[in-house]
Write an enzyme that holds these catalytic residues in place. Structure first.
Site, PDB file in Angstrom:
ATOM      1  N   ASN A   1     -28.527  65.337 -17.349  1.00 51.10           N
ATOM      2  CA  ASN A   1     -27.797  64.079 -17.401  1.00 51.10           C
ATOM      3  C   ASN A   1     -27.843  63.536 -19.000  1.00 51.10           C
ATOM      4  OD1 ASN A   1     -29.493  60.907 -17.227  1.00 51.10           O
ATOM      5  ND2 ASN A   1     -27.489  61.200 -16.379  1.00 51.10           N
ATOM      6  N   GLY A   2     -26.808  62.663 -19.203  1.00 54.53           N
ATOM      7  CA  GLY A   2     -26.916  62.133 -20.506  1.00 54.53           C
ATOM      8  C   GLY A   2     -25.505  62.221 -21.236  1.00 54.53           C
ATOM      9  N   GLY A   3     -24.731  61.285 -21.396  1.00 49.81           N
ATOM     10  CA  GLY A   3     -23.326  61.260 -22.153  1.00 49.81           C
ATOM     11  C   GLY A   3     -22.194  62.107 -21.484  1.00 49.81           C
TER      12      GLY A   3
ATOM     13  N   HIS B   1     -32.746  64.047 -18.420  1.00 51.76           N
ATOM     14  CA  HIS B   1     -31.926  63.248 -19.381  1.00 51.76           C
ATOM     15  C   HIS B   1     -32.098  63.804 -20.877  1.00 51.76           C
ATOM     16  CE1 HIS B   1     -30.621  59.064 -20.708  1.00 51.76           C
ATOM     17  NE2 HIS B   1     -29.988  59.985 -21.444  1.00 51.76           N
TER      18      HIS B   1
ATOM     19  N   CYS C   1     -37.392  56.217 -17.270  1.00 52.89           N
ATOM     20  CA  CYS C   1     -37.115  54.826 -17.508  1.00 52.89           C
ATOM     21  C   CYS C   1     -37.873  54.257 -18.797  1.00 52.89           C
ATOM     22  CB  CYS C   1     -37.116  53.915 -16.494  1.00 52.89           C
ATOM     23  SG  CYS C   1     -36.552  52.254 -16.772  1.00 52.89           S
TER      24      CYS C   1
ATOM     25  N   PRO D   1     -29.278  56.979 -10.438  1.00 53.52           N
ATOM     26  CA  PRO D   1     -29.814  55.691 -10.342  1.00 53.52           C
ATOM     27  C   PRO D   1     -29.820  54.861 -11.212  1.00 53.52           C
ATOM     28  CG  PRO D   1     -31.677  57.585 -10.609  1.00 53.52           C
ATOM     29  CD  PRO D   1     -30.442  58.256 -10.637  1.00 53.52           C
ATOM     30  N   MET D   2     -29.124  53.608 -11.047  1.00 58.07           N
ATOM     31  CA  MET D   2     -29.151  52.673 -12.095  1.00 58.07           C
ATOM     32  C   MET D   2     -29.289  51.305 -11.688  1.00 58.07           C
ATOM     33  SD  MET D   2     -25.397  54.104 -13.967  1.00 58.07           S
ATOM     34  CE  MET D   2     -24.733  54.582 -12.184  1.00 58.07           C
TER      35      MET D   2
ATOM     36  N   GLY E   1     -23.947  59.009 -14.756  1.00 54.02           N
ATOM     37  CA  GLY E   1     -24.390  57.582 -14.920  1.00 54.02           C
ATOM     38  C   GLY E   1     -23.178  56.654 -14.990  1.00 54.02           C
TER      39      GLY E   1
ATOM     40  N   GLN F   1     -34.913  56.671  -5.457  1.00 53.43           N
ATOM     41  CA  GLN F   1     -36.029  57.061  -6.427  1.00 53.43           C
ATOM     42  C   GLN F   1     -37.028  55.839  -6.538  1.00 53.43           C
ATOM     43  OE1 GLN F   1     -34.851  55.772 -10.821  1.00 53.43           O
ATOM     44  NE2 GLN F   1     -35.047  58.027 -11.190  1.00 53.43           N
TER      45      GLN F   1
END
Length: 328
Positions: free
Chosen positions: A210-212, A170, A98, A15-16, A232, A68
């Site tokens: 999640n992340g990178g 994340h 967030c 979700p962004m 993402g 979300q």
């Protein structure tokens, strides 16, 4: 037939905010039939107190699709969950990651990492309201000066006690003071080994990382340790490389992947329908700018769309002209 949400969660698009709207998700679904797609975060106060139900709109073709929510009041989150379930979402996810000031002031997002019991209460209320639809959590490994090695297992233990079986983690801390949301996506160091250890410690939970993660090769490497991978920004900025072969590489599909040209042409009927409803062309084409990243003609594709899609009356011919700059 849509992919069951738990199977789909092997690969998901994060979700962004301002990015993963319904036009973006429709575009992504044309590239992968199986990946799990997430909405932008929708706050429970906006839905329950503000009546902003238009924020829950989506296209049937998007399934499997998860919504979300942002919030921290169990009753309000339960009411918001009910609204999401009534609209047919396949999963309802709570944002516990967030770090933005706006989110903190509403006492939700990453600040909730400090109160695992409140998150557990929220998830219990959401689960009761979900009528069998899965409720999940997206979190960080910790915030500020918390010791992630201690806080994260405690968080997973308390929140999973409410009946939550799926978490996306994340693999960075969030710094609630001193870093902007953008900086929080890059500056705190990634700790993949810690997240891998959580899977070893909680084998009964479905845990995604999640992340990178910026390529399908990296995703496949992570899947040696984890149940799922959430991608993402890379999926948004370079969707062709991340999603066109995802069904074959991640889910073992045997059908031939589409080409990027095919995907653009399959967008035409959707674009026509949206234009007829008063949507401006650039509201859709802004999401497809990165489709040809790294390929000949990509720069002219982006430039042609950027210069022309915002103009009054712009239609399919603008997209077709941009596509003509990219060799098959």
């Amino acid at each position: 037939m849509k992919t069951p949400v738990k199977s789909a969660a092997r690969l998901s698009v994060a979700p962004m905010m301002d990015w993963t709207d319904r036009h973006c998700r429709y575009f992504h679904r044309l590239m992968s039939q199986h990946a799990l797609l997430y909405t932008e975060m929708v706050t429970s106060p906006a839905l329950v107190r503000g009546g902003a139900l238009h924020l829950l709109g989506y296209n049937e073709e998007e399934h499997p699709v998860a919504v979300q929510l942002g919030g921290s009041d169990p009753k309000e989150l339960a009411a918001a969950t009910k609204l999401c379930v009534e609209r047919g979402y396949d999963e309802v996810n709570l944002n516990v990651g967030c770090p933005s000031d706006r989110v903190q002031s509403g006492t939700f997002g990453a600040v909730l990492m400090r109160d695992a019991q409140l998150v557990s209460d929220c998830m219990s209320a959401m689960k009761d309201a979900a009528q069998g639809v899965e409720v999940t959590v997206k979190c960080r490994i910790g915030v500020d000066d918390q010791q992630a090695e201690d806080i994260l297992p405690d968080f997973l233990k308390k929140v999973s006690a409410a009946g939550v079986n799926r978490f996306t983690i994340h693999a960075r801390k969030a710094w609630l003071q001193g870093l902007s949301p953008k900086e929080n996506r890059d500056i705190p160091p990634l700790d993949y080994p810690l997240v891998h250890r959580m899977k070893e410690a909680f084998p009964h939970l479905h845990l995604s990382i999640n992340g990178g993660i910026a390529s399908l090769d990296q995703a496949k490497e992570q899947l040696k340790h984890m149940d799922g991978v959430m991608i993402g920004r890379a999926a948004y900025h370079n969707p062709g490389d991340l999603l066109l072969t995802a069904d074959q590489d991640i889910y073992g599909a045997e059908n031939k992947p589409k080409t990027a040209h095919q995907v653009v042409e399959e967008m035409y009927p959707y674009i026509e329908r949206q234009l007829a409803q008063g949507v401006r062309l650039n509201a859709i084409t802004r999401h497809i700018l990165g489709l040809f990243t790294g390929r000949p003609g990509a720069r002219m594709w982006r430039r042609s769309l950027s210069e022309n899609a915002h103009q009054s009356g712009a239609g399919i011919d603008v997209v077709a002209h941009a596509l003509s700059h990219v060799p098959e």
